[in-house]
Structures are given as C-alpha cells and as structure tokens.
Design a protein around this motif. Structure first.
Motif, PDB file in Angstrom:
ATOM      1  N   CYS A  56       2.054   6.861  -4.811  1.00  9.45           N
ATOM      2  CA  CYS A  56       2.588   5.808  -5.707  1.00  9.45           C
ATOM      3  C   CYS A  56       2.077   4.426  -5.317  1.00  9.45           C
ATOM      4  O   CYS A  56       2.834   3.444  -5.350  1.00  9.45           O
ATOM      5  N   THR A  57       0.812   4.339  -4.930  1.00 13.37           N
ATOM      6  CA  THR A  57       0.218   3.046  -4.594  1.00 13.37           C
ATOM      7  C   THR A  57      -0.453   2.474  -5.839  1.00 13.37           C
ATOM      8  O   THR A  57      -0.543   3.152  -6.866  1.00 13.37           O
ATOM      9  N   LYS A  58      -0.966   1.253  -5.732  1.00 15.58           N
ATOM     10  CA  LYS A  58      -1.720   0.664  -6.843  1.00 15.58           C
ATOM     11  C   LYS A  58      -3.031   1.451  -7.015  1.00 15.58           C
ATOM     12  O   LYS A  58      -3.505   2.080  -6.062  1.00 15.58           O
ATOM     13  N   PRO A  59      -3.631   1.374  -8.207  1.00 17.84           N
ATOM     14  CA  PRO A  59      -4.826   2.189  -8.474  1.00 17.84           C
ATOM     15  C   PRO A  59      -5.904   2.063  -7.386  1.00 17.84           C
ATOM     16  O   PRO A  59      -6.444   3.060  -6.917  1.00 17.84           O
ATOM     17  N   ARG A 110       3.774   1.161   3.175  1.00 15.58           N
ATOM     18  CA  ARG A 110       2.996   0.324   4.091  1.00 15.58           C
ATOM     19  C   ARG A 110       3.911  -0.698   4.767  1.00 15.58           C
ATOM     20  O   ARG A 110       3.913  -0.821   5.990  1.00 15.58           O
ATOM     21  N   THR A 111       4.695  -1.410   3.969  1.00 16.63           N
ATOM     22  CA  THR A 111       5.727  -2.270   4.545  1.00 16.63           C
ATOM     23  C   THR A 111       6.979  -1.403   4.651  1.00 16.63           C
ATOM     24  O   THR A 111       7.670  -1.164   3.650  1.00 16.63           O
ATOM     25  N   LEU A 112       7.238  -0.918   5.858  1.00 18.50           N
ATOM     26  CA  LEU A 112       8.258   0.130   6.034  1.00 18.50           C
ATOM     27  C   LEU A 112       9.643  -0.305   5.570  1.00 18.50           C
ATOM     28  O   LEU A 112      10.445   0.516   5.109  1.00 18.50           O
ATOM     29  N   GLY A 114       4.251   5.279  -0.713  1.00 17.75           N
ATOM     30  CA  GLY A 114       4.424   4.086  -1.557  1.00 17.75           C
ATOM     31  C   GLY A 114       5.793   4.118  -2.219  1.00 17.75           C
ATOM     32  O   GLY A 114       6.053   4.961  -3.082  1.00 17.75           O
ATOM     33  N   THR A 115       6.665   3.226  -1.765  1.00 20.31           N
ATOM     34  CA  THR A 115       8.002   3.139  -2.387  1.00 20.31           C
ATOM     35  C   THR A 115       8.197   1.745  -2.972  1.00 20.31           C
ATOM     36  O   THR A 115       9.211   1.097  -2.750  1.00 20.31           O
TER      37      THR A 115
END
Ligand SMILES: NC(=O)C1=CN([C@@H]2O[C@H](COP(=O)(O)OP(=O)(O)OC[C@H]3O[C@@H](n4cnc5c(N)ncnc54)[C@H](OP(=O)(O)O)[C@@H]3O)[C@@H](O)[C@H]2O)C=CC1
Ligand SMILES: O=C(O)[C@@H]1CCC=N1
Length: 278
Positions: free
Chosen positions: A70-73, A36-38, A8-9
């Motif tokens: 570092c993704t959403k909860p 996810r979206t590279l 997750g960036t």
C-alpha cells in the motif's frame, strides 16, 4: 484463516485495514503491518489493539499469507524487488495502485500470484466499488477466496487492464471529484443567497446520503431520477440548462488530463522495472 500483511499503513493502507476489521471477515489479530514511519502503524494499533505491528517488511512477510503493498506508485517496484526473494511460492501479493500492471509485478516476483485491488475511500463504509485484476497465476479457488474477502468491504468489479485509468478515476478519484462539485454548489449558494455555509452543508450532505440510498435501493437509475425531479416548467430545468452550458466538455478534459498523468506514472514505473539494480 488467512493472515493479511500490510506494507504501508498510510491513508489507503490504514483505511483498508479498518474496513477489513469492520467487515468482520478478518480478525484484528490476523493483521500484520508495518510502515516506513512506524508511528503511523502504532497509531492504528491503538484503535485495533490485537493487530500486530512489525518493525520491518521482512517480518511482515514472515507472518502473513496475503500481502498488500500500500505504498505510493513509485515506491511499489522498490518494495516488490526487496521482498521477491524472500516470499514463499504460496504467498499472494496484492498491489493497490493503478499504474502498475499485474504482469509487471509478476516479472519481479518469482512464482507468487499477484492481484491488483484498487480500493475507493468509500469502502470504509463497506460500500462502493473496488477494481480487481487477477494475474494468470491466480487459480480459480484463489480468485473465489479473494473475491469473497474484497466483497466484505466493497462491490468488486473485475476490470480489463485497458480501462484501468478511467475506472480508477470514477471509482477512486470520483469521491474527491464529487466532493469538489458539491463544495462548489455550497459556495455558490452561500455567495448568491442568504443561506449560511453550515446550513447549506448539512442539507447538501443529507441530500447526498439520500441520493446514495435511492440508488442502492434501485428505485431509479441516474437518468430516470433526473427526469422525475425535473418538473416540466419548473425550477430544476432552469438549473440544468445552466449546468449543461457551464460543464460543457469539462469531464472530457478531466479524463484527458488524468490519462496524461497516468502515462507519466507508467513511464516512471517502466524505468524502475528496467533498472535491474534498484
Ligand atoms: N488515496 C486513495 O483514495 C487511493 C489510493 N490508492 C493507491 O494507494 C496507494 C497509497 O496511497 P495513500 O495511502 O493515499 O498514500 P500515503 O502516502 O498516505 O501512504 C503510503 C504509505 O506507504 C508507506 N511506505 C512507503 N514506502 C514504504 C516502505 N518501503 N516500507 C513501508 N512503508 C512504506 C509510507 O510511509 P511514510 O509514513 O514514511 O510516508 C506511507 O505511510 C497509492 O499507490 C495510490 O495510488 C488507490 C486507490 C485510492
Ligand atoms: O490521487 C491518486 O493518485 C490516488 C489514486 C486513486 C485515488 N487517489
């Protein structure tokens, strides 16, 4: 030197990577990341050429020692479940969201130590708080190493899980709350007087920078600072009276509302934890 992995960036993942590189303790070539979206990770790599972009999370965990999720909860449990059987026992997982407790992450993982590191947008300036909770699996050496890393971009404060929500409201949501209040101050000034928005903004931002510096240099605490500005019989006192009347129980209400949202998020996460299939 430890290699850091990032799953997750987005806004925060990207910001932490920027801060670690700026902080100087981590070299860009030791950062392995995917998103996810590279394209988002590739954009970040354009600014830090030596960082390594991976096409999937499995490749990141193959190359990294300490892995930041570092993704959403609501996407975090899913990622943890995905990687749990692929991690080496010596790898460390670092989550950055408040509603997921370290013990819950440990339940999903097999043997890995888990740390929760809640950052704040202000860490991009290598200043301000971060909130740390170490799981029982973290040895004291690991705690020292990680604290040193976190200290390179922030002032890490170890918190008890019972104060997670409110600590995160102050440290991480705080910059948004303060920005909002200052924007309201600017709007009031523009609407009520001859000042234009640009001038009011320049003055307000400059005042904030000086304010932060004063606190950093420990000239005053908040209450002393306020007293020093409030000349008896002067203008500040008149303004403070308005603030006292108008703000009332505003922040009490704010903390009640964020707590409600936290409970909602905790329920969502509990559901995911109990759902063995996903
Ligand atoms: N914003 C802040 O100031 C703070 C945020 N946090 C925490 O940080 C976390 C992230 O917030 P924020 O950065 O603002 O949110 P963003 O939506 O900007 O970032 C989340 C990123 O995770 C990516 N992602 C989701 N699932 C996967 C997956 N399976 N594999 C790889 N990448 C994935 C998303 O990709 P895609 O581009 O496809 O959507 C997105 O880029 C949250 O949990 C939040 O609580 C903590 C403190 C402060
Ligand atoms: O708004 C949010 O949910 C995140 C958590 C802390 C700051 N931003």
């Amino acid at each position: 030197m430890k290699k850091l992995g990032f799953i997750g960036t987005g806004s925060m993942g990207g910001l932490i990577i920027e801060a670690f590189i700026k902080g100087g303790q981590i070299k860009a070539e030791h950062i392995h990341m995917t998103n996810r979206t590279l394209e988002k990770a590739k954009q970040l790599q354009l600014r830090h050429k030596k960082t390594v972009v991976h096409h999937d999370i499995y490749s990141v965990i193959n190359h990294a020692d300490w892995i930041f999720i570092c993704t959403k909860p609501m996407e975090m449990v899913h990622v943890l479940k995905d990687i749990s059987n692929l991690l080496r026992p010596d790898q460390v997982v670092i989550t950055i969201t408040s509603p997921l407790q370290v013990e819950e992450s440990e339940q999903i993982l097999n043997k890995q130590a888990v740390v929760r590191f809640i950052p704040s947008i202000v860490n991009l300036s290598l200043e301000g708080p971060s909130l740390i909770t170490y799981s029982n699996r973290c040895s004291s050496d690991l705690r020292d190493e990680l604290t040193s890393l976190f200290s390179s971009i922030s002032n890490p404060v170890t918190i008890d899980p019972s104060i997670t929500r409110v600590a995160s409201d102050i440290a991480s949501c705080g910059p948004a709350f303060i920005s909002f209040l200052i924007e309201r101050m600017i709007k009031g000034a523009v609407d009520e007087t001859k000042i234009d928005e640009k001038t009011a903004t320049i003055i307000a931002e400059s005042m904030l920078i000086g304010f932060g510096e004063l606190l950093k240099q420990k000239h005053f605490d908040l209450a002393t600072l306020r007293k020093r500005v409030t000349v008896p019989g002067g203008v500040t006192g008149v303004g403070l009276k308005v603030l006292q009347n108008e703000t009332g129980w505003m922040f009490h209400e704010l903390f009640r509302e964020t707590e409600k949202k936290y409970v909602e998020d905790r329920q969502g996460i509990s559901k995911q934890l109990n759902n063995k299939g996903s």
